[in-house]
Design an enzyme around this catalytic site. Sequence first.
Site, mmCIF file in Angstrom:
data_model
loop_
_atom_site.group_PDB
_atom_site.id
_atom_site.type_symbol
_atom_site.label_atom_id
_atom_site.label_comp_id
_atom_site.label_asym_id
_atom_site.label_seq_id
_atom_site.Cartn_x
_atom_site.Cartn_y
_atom_site.Cartn_z
ATOM 1 N N HIS A 180 0.800 -1.230 0.000
ATOM 2 C CA HIS A 180 0.000 0.000 0.000
ATOM 3 C C HIS A 180 0.830 1.277 0.000
ATOM 4 O O HIS A 180 0.455 2.278 0.605
ATOM 5 C CB HIS A 180 -0.977 -0.005 1.176
ATOM 6 C CG HIS A 180 -2.006 -1.100 1.117
ATOM 7 N ND1 HIS A 180 -2.513 -1.585 -0.060
ATOM 8 C CD2 HIS A 180 -2.627 -1.807 2.108
ATOM 9 C CE1 HIS A 180 -3.407 -2.540 0.205
ATOM 10 N NE2 HIS A 180 -3.483 -2.701 1.508
ATOM 11 N N HIS B 192 -9.892 1.435 1.026
ATOM 12 C CA HIS B 192 -9.729 0.280 1.909
ATOM 13 C C HIS B 192 -10.823 0.227 2.986
ATOM 14 O O HIS B 192 -10.534 -0.072 4.151
ATOM 15 C CB HIS B 192 -8.333 0.305 2.528
ATOM 16 C CG HIS B 192 -7.768 -1.036 2.850
ATOM 17 N ND1 HIS B 192 -8.423 -1.940 3.653
ATOM 18 C CD2 HIS B 192 -6.622 -1.635 2.457
ATOM 19 C CE1 HIS B 192 -7.680 -3.031 3.756
ATOM 20 N NE2 HIS B 192 -6.585 -2.873 3.040
ATOM 21 N N GLU C 295 -11.630 -4.085 -2.430
ATOM 22 C CA GLU C 295 -10.660 -3.094 -2.903
ATOM 23 C C GLU C 295 -10.495 -3.229 -4.406
ATOM 24 O O GLU C 295 -9.768 -4.103 -4.886
ATOM 25 C CB GLU C 295 -9.315 -3.315 -2.212
ATOM 26 C CG GLU C 295 -9.378 -3.279 -0.698
ATOM 27 C CD GLU C 295 -8.168 -3.971 -0.069
ATOM 28 O OE1 GLU C 295 -7.032 -3.548 -0.321
ATOM 29 O OE2 GLU C 295 -8.353 -4.951 0.666
#
Length: 347
Positions: A106, A178, A314
């Site tokens: 991420h 998220h 996601e």
Amino acid sequence: MGNKVSEFGKTSKGKIAHIYTLVNGKGMALEVTDYGATMVSILAPDAKGRSKDVLLGYDDVQDYEQGTCYFGAIIGRNGNRTKDAQVVIDGHVYQMEKNEGENNLHSGSEGYSNIIWDASVDEDGNSVSFHHVGADGEQGLPGTFDITVTYTLTMENEVKIHYEGISDKDTIANMTNHGYYNLAGHAAGKIEDHILWLDADAFTPVGQGMIPTGEILPVEGTPMDFRAAKSIGADIEADYEQLKIAGGYDHNFALDKKTKGVEKVAEVSESTSGRTMEVYTDLPGMQLYTGNFIVKEEGKEGAEYTKRNGVCFETQYFPNSINIPSFESCLLKAGDTFTSTTIYKFC
Ligand code: GLA
């Protein structure tokens, strides 16, 4: 429409964060903070019209700074895991932060879930936009990246997330949100009873470090098959290597998209509340993550979240696609505009 702005505490660096509340007069409200352009709450009506917060989150900005679950956050420039935290763009190797073993997850500590964005509200559009100009070299990646993320709460009970960005050098644009959902309410416990339909014939299995192997495997005959709706928990404990590796679902699904446009790709419902959420996207993939790594998080209103108390959808380019030529690339060419839209619709 009764939208408002309020303070959301001070970050550890002394910056004041804000909460923007959008309402739609149909029983829905959306709260987003400029810290991480993060969704903090979604009030959604149940079958009898009673609204409840269905998004996991925290009460204060400092909890978001300390949290490791990415609750509700915008992830970018590059979502999911990147092997060896390295990307090759135009023949140059760029080193990102190794924040999960040898890999990048991420986008690391400079990721977009950790910055304060510039916010502007559009009352007529019932939306709030978050803007950021990422410097050349930010997160180890090339190009000055000018990115805007807009959240709109529509009269059709949709939370619409639109991304638009441009870079002056070739770079990566693989952004996602998220959010962790629990349609019975954020504090309601396990999500295993939620019924899920997923429009995906295939998924991308993972190997060491949960990096995709590069294969695209049919879901047919495996616990990964949600083409006929079933409960999330139905096969989650199956003796199936991919589920063992991840402690549940934490996989990218290859969506069965018919066009390049925004299409419905998933539907999840919860029977005690009667709430249903539909997911629409224009992206080729979606990570289904069943909150396997939530250990014990003190959440909003004194709630305590543990393993599998929320489920994430996601939407994304396939993980590590920049390094796997057979995956559709998330490369953004200099001067091109990156746009993408994902919608979470409550019915
Ligand atoms: C993503 C990953 C998960 C986990 C969460 C954050 O969804 O796929 O494995 O790391 O982020 O906890």
